[in-house]
Design an enzyme around this catalytic site. Structure first.
Site, short mmCIF file in Angstrom:
data_model
loop_
_atom_site.label_atom_id
_atom_site.label_comp_id
_atom_site.label_asym_id
_atom_site.label_seq_id
_atom_site.Cartn_x
_atom_site.Cartn_y
_atom_site.Cartn_z
CE1 TYR A 50 50.51 0.02 29.24
CE2 TYR A 50 49.87 -0.46 31.39
CZ TYR A 50 49.73 -0.33 30.70
OH TYR A 50 49.26 -1.95 29.95
CD GLU A 51 46.40 4.26 33.04
OE1 GLU A 51 45.87 5.67 33.70
OE2 GLU A 51 45.42 3.81 33.09
N GLY A 52 50.73 7.35 34.48
CA GLY A 52 51.86 7.85 34.98
C GLY A 52 53.03 7.02 35.71
#
Length: 604
Positions: free
Chosen positions: A410-412
């Site tokens: 997550y968060e890229g």
């Protein structure tokens, strides 16, 4: 000359660490925390020990109600409001303080850390930074106090890393008073107990999506699937959310029409560095538990902490944490200083914070990748030290390993962030914000010249290490400069090359941050007092150099050939050469003995 002017002159722009020297006096370290920040850290630790760590089994049993209960308690203590301006019911503290809370609240369980991050970051921050005054007055005080909780609806079945490809639609009513939102969102953290969503939807055939503040009302066309079954973060509420002609007043549009993609990207920049922080205390806890177990577990009539194989693991785990701390708080203070400078120049709070973080988007991506991967490796070694018990759900190592895994996604994803780091640096160079062309050209000329055979003076602390670090920067300039020259705007199509170059960039920043922290503290406390930190810095640099050799060689042979390839490989060998190799085994023993003696990590 004023202090503010000096600060502004010494503060590097994002990415400039690669081409400009940073003095140790100009970096911020955990040892520089002021009294207020130390009190915030201590109160966060007390909350974690009392409410979270003491009940970690409840989080593993999918006790979502307990996660919500603890979130409300965190709100009562003010922990949800650290980054919120005072005029909206927050504490209005600086960026370093917000990092500290994200860091130390992560120590007990990834479930709570995820709920906390989703609420304070992507749930609250979009309104704080992009909302109208009316929106902020209406929603932010409730979110800051924990009366309400927020969630963030961006990801869809067909829109993950390609965040702007979402299909959710927003249709304006005939009377122009509201939008009807219809679509499906997935992997929505806090969905099960949130009071409002930040929803991204497309109006007509707009190029970019638009953000909306949507109150959670099941009678307004909002429904959810049951809780997702996940590898880790078991008590983090994660659901699919469906919007079926959900009516949203036009005044709840967030920022301007079509500005949603910009909101999403900027909020993710902030989320990335805070995610790095959220991996730190989790690692410290693992080191603490592994050290205690290694001291207590006796095999062959001796504690396993005395075995070289275990010492190597403890040393590596501690070094990873130390490097992560050094780089994360260096970047956090740079961001805080940039925000302060922008405010002094007349920027609003919103603009100052957005631009301050955006300036260091490269460092944010670097940290997200490096620290999340170190967290995974640290928890993996923690399981190994525990042996069979580490594989058991009755011990905390197993859940720590599972919880750590999501941080690389997550968060890229880390792959996306690796390519972003290099891509953003190249774009900054093209805009003239970072001079890469001049230094890269100089490196190319150096490759054609005759190397010096003089023996440098390495009598001062880290003299050889800093010389090596300067040459490691040349490795990146050599590889990236040639790649940009050869591929130009098409570089982004060569993902494996960018991934390899990114690893060089990451290791340079992490190693430099570690050296600078230790050098600064050794100057004020003495080298003897920093002996183990010196050992960790030397160990990290050695391993970073080995990684850079591997990744740079991989990059060079992927797009060069003949004499050009031979010249670059010779340059790589020259730039990564040690005059005096450190005794890696001795360094690991020195570090591990300190960890064992202290029964855990004590360098923060």
């Amino acid at each position: 000359m004023s202090t503010e002017t000096i600060q502004k002159e010494n503060l590097l722009r994002g990415g400039q660490f690669l081409v400009k020297e940073t003095k140790c006096e100009d970096v911020f370290t955990l040892e520089d925390l002021n009294e207020e920040q130390r009190m915030m850290r201590d109160s966060t630790n007390e909350f974690v020990d009392r409410e979270l760590w003491a009940h970690w089994e409840r989080f593993e049993q999918k006790d979502y109600a307990y996660t919500e209960e603890c979130m409300r308690k965190a709100g009562e203590l003010g922990l949800l409001s650290v980054a919120v301006p005072e005029e909206y019911g927050g504490m209005g503290m600086g960026f370093v303080s917000t990092m500290l809370v994200c860091d130390y609240i992560s120590g007990a369980t990834g479930s709570f850390s995820t709920a906390f991050g989703a609420h304070t970051g992507i749930g609250t921050m979009p309104i704080t930074l992009y909302g109208t005054e009316e929106q902020k007055q209406k929603y932010v005080p409730k979110l800051a106090s924990g009366e309400w909780f927020g969630a963030y609806c961006l990801t869809e079945p067909g829109a993950g890393s390609d965040a702007n490809s979402g299909k959710t639609k927003a249709v304006l009513s005939d009377d122009g008073k509201y939008y009807s939102i219809s679509g499906q969102k997935m992997w929505i953290s806090n969905a099960g107990f949130c009071d409002l969503f930040i929803v991204f939807a497309r109006i007509e055939d707009d190029k970019y999506v638009t953000g909306f503040i949507v109150e959670n009302d099941p009678d307004n066309g909002i429904s959810m699937n049951p809780e997702e079954k996940k590898l880790g973060i078991h008590s983090s509420s994660t659901r699919q959310v469906f919007f079926n002609e959900t009516k949203v007043p036009v005044e709840n549009m967030l920022s301007e029409r079509g500005n949603g993609f910009k909101i999403a990207m900027n909020v993710l920049n902030i989320g990335r560095i805070k995610l790095a922080a959220a991996c730190l205390e989790a690692q410290r806890k693992v080191v603490d538990e592994a050290a205690k177990y290694a001291n207590e577990r006796v095999q062959f009539k001796t504690p396993i902490a005395n075995f070289g194989a275990i010492k190597a693991k403890l040393a590596q785990m501690a070094t990873n944490v130390y490097a992560g701390e050094s780089a994360s708080y260096r970047a956090a203070k740079d961001i805080e200083d940039r925000i302060a400078i922008r405010k002094s120049e007349g920027n609003s709070h919103q603009e100052a914070e957005l631009k301050g973080v955006e300036e260091y988007a490269i460092e944010c991506s670097i940290l997200k990748v490096a620290v999340s991967e170190d967290a995974q490796n640290t928890t993996d070694e923690g399981i190994q030290i525990f042996g069979g018990m580490g594989f058991s759900a009755d011990a905390p190592m197993e859940k720590a390993w599972r919880d750590a895994r999501i941080a690389r996604i997550y968060e890229g994803t880390n792959e996306i962030n690796r390519m972003l780091a290099v891509g953003m640096l190249v774009k900054k160079a093209m805009k003239g914000h970072v001079d890469l062309l001049g230094p890269a050209t100089a490196v190319g000329e150096e490759l054609m010249g005759i190397p010096s055979f003089e023996t440098p003076d390495y009598s001062e602390l880290f003299a050889e290490e800093k010389d090596l670090l300067a040459r490691l920067k040349k490795v990146f300039l050599m590889v990236a400069g040639k790649a940009v020259e050869q591929f130009g705007p098409e570089l982004e199509q060569h993902q494996q090359l960018m991934l390899a170059a990114s690893d060089v960039l990451i290791e340079v920043y992490m190693a430099e941050s570690t050296l600078l922290r230790t050098e600064k503290n050794a100057k004020r406390e003495g080298e003897e007092a920093q002996a183990v930190q010196i050992a960790m810095s030397q160990l990290y640099l050695y391993q970073a150099t080995e990684t850079i050799v591997q990744k740079a060689k991989e990059a060079i042979i992927s797009f060069t050939e003949g004499d050009e390839q031979r010249m670059m490989l010779m340059g790589l060998k020259r730039f990564t050469k040690y005059t005096n190799h450190p005794n890696v085994a001795a360094l690991k023993i020195q570090i591990a003995d300190k960890i064992s003696a202290d029964s855990g990590y004590t360098f923060d």
